[in-house]
Design a protein around this motif. Sequence first.
Motif, PDB file in Angstrom:
ATOM      1  N   ILE A  33     -81.803 -75.771 -61.491  1.00 46.97           N
ATOM      2  CA  ILE A  33     -80.969 -76.440 -60.568  1.00 46.97           C
ATOM      3  C   ILE A  33     -79.046 -75.843 -60.896  1.00 46.97           C
ATOM      4  N   GLU A  34     -78.596 -76.307 -59.503  1.00 49.68           N
ATOM      5  CA  GLU A  34     -77.281 -75.969 -59.649  1.00 49.68           C
ATOM      6  C   GLU A  34     -76.193 -77.761 -59.640  1.00 49.68           C
ATOM      7  N   PHE A  35     -75.156 -78.239 -60.254  1.00 46.44           N
ATOM      8  CA  PHE A  35     -74.816 -78.844 -60.778  1.00 46.44           C
ATOM      9  C   PHE A  35     -73.797 -79.175 -59.722  1.00 46.44           C
ATOM     10  N   ARG A  36     -72.843 -80.114 -58.559  1.00 44.70           N
ATOM     11  CA  ARG A  36     -72.245 -80.529 -58.098  1.00 44.70           C
ATOM     12  C   ARG A  36     -71.488 -81.755 -58.999  1.00 44.70           C
ATOM     13  N   GLU A  37     -70.178 -81.498 -59.341  1.00 44.22           N
ATOM     14  CA  GLU A  37     -70.085 -83.528 -59.507  1.00 44.22           C
ATOM     15  C   GLU A  37     -68.412 -83.491 -57.920  1.00 44.22           C
ATOM     16  N   ASP A  38     -69.254 -84.502 -57.879  1.00 39.97           N
ATOM     17  CA  ASP A  38     -68.139 -84.616 -56.860  1.00 39.97           C
ATOM     18  C   ASP A  38     -69.576 -86.065 -55.514  1.00 39.97           C
ATOM     19  N   LEU A  39     -68.629 -86.534 -54.660  1.00 42.49           N
ATOM     20  CA  LEU A  39     -69.251 -87.367 -53.673  1.00 42.49           C
ATOM     21  C   LEU A  39     -70.201 -86.530 -52.811  1.00 42.49           C
ATOM     22  N   ALA A  40     -71.172 -87.382 -52.528  1.00 41.18           N
ATOM     23  CA  ALA A  40     -72.351 -86.760 -51.583  1.00 41.18           C
ATOM     24  C   ALA A  40     -71.416 -86.406 -50.734  1.00 41.18           C
ATOM     25  N   MET A  41     -71.136 -87.559 -50.156  1.00 40.06           N
ATOM     26  CA  MET A  41     -70.212 -87.499 -48.692  1.00 40.06           C
ATOM     27  C   MET A  41     -69.935 -86.055 -47.861  1.00 40.06           C
ATOM     28  N   PRO A  42     -68.814 -85.782 -48.406  1.00 35.14           N
ATOM     29  CA  PRO A  42     -67.919 -84.381 -48.146  1.00 35.14           C
ATOM     30  C   PRO A  42     -69.323 -83.430 -48.656  1.00 35.14           C
ATOM     31  N   ILE A  43     -69.976 -83.198 -49.177  1.00 28.93           N
ATOM     32  CA  ILE A  43     -70.536 -81.629 -49.007  1.00 28.93           C
ATOM     33  C   ILE A  43     -72.111 -82.047 -48.061  1.00 28.93           C
ATOM     34  N   LEU A  44     -72.627 -82.719 -48.468  1.00 28.86           N
ATOM     35  CA  LEU A  44     -73.325 -82.946 -46.547  1.00 28.86           C
ATOM     36  C   LEU A  44     -72.909 -82.539 -45.269  1.00 28.86           C
ATOM     37  N   ASP A  45     -71.238 -83.420 -45.334  1.00 27.16           N
ATOM     38  CA  ASP A  45     -71.123 -82.932 -44.397  1.00 27.16           C
ATOM     39  C   ASP A  45     -71.063 -81.713 -44.164  1.00 27.16           C
ATOM     40  N   GLN A  46     -70.551 -81.269 -44.821  1.00 25.13           N
ATOM     41  CA  GLN A  46     -70.136 -79.820 -44.822  1.00 25.13           C
ATOM     42  C   GLN A  46     -71.621 -78.657 -44.730  1.00 25.13           C
ATOM     43  N   MET A  47     -72.418 -79.251 -45.079  1.00 24.36           N
ATOM     44  CA  MET A  47     -73.630 -78.925 -45.027  1.00 24.36           C
ATOM     45  C   MET A  47     -74.420 -78.926 -43.221  1.00 24.36           C
ATOM     46  N   ILE A  48     -74.100 -79.372 -42.899  1.00 19.57           N
ATOM     47  CA  ILE A  48     -74.384 -79.953 -41.603  1.00 19.57           C
ATOM     48  C   ILE A  48     -73.254 -79.632 -40.786  1.00 19.57           C
TER      49      ILE A  48
END
Length: 198
Positions: free
Chosen positions: A84-99
Amino acid sequence: MYTCLNIFRSTMATSAHAGQFLNMLLKLVNAKNTMEIGVFTGYSLLATALALPDDGKILAIDTDRVTYEMGLPIIEKAGVAHKIEFREDLAMPILDQMIADKKYHGTFDFIFVDADKDNYINYHKRIIDLVKVGGLIGYDNTLWLGSVVAPPDAPMKPHVQYYKDFVLEFNKALAVDSRIEICMLPLGDGMTLCRRIN
């Protein structure tokens, strides 16, 4: 107060039979690289981690590390914390970076979403590109306490009423999305599985 708060919020956890279903499903599809948006105390995360091979990975995203750490000792005792890699954050910015970074496109075998219902459509618009063709996406709470089939004048708690329309619109959007096949299951509070077909 902390204990009372979490007893109240315990209804947010994935149901036991839904967790067992996810565990079996992930074994059947040989999932290895997964993501979970909305972790809470980590029951579905544990079910997923137990299903993955030893070198499997889960990107777990939640805004609340405290509730995640409540369940972490059980995850550690099960010997799967290294997956498990846990990230404490809002998901949307992370998803936008991955996109934006195209190397993540089509790399996930399974993505599970159990987070803010008013963002389910926004999550879907992003993660559809991150899951591989033939991969699965699971959305929890798609029956939303039965409110999605209740008469318009049915009495409901304010939070149920508030999210009802978001869940209804999301369900309608999935039904007409030609990129996926869907199956809604009466597990817990309703779970919709999507298989990406193109």
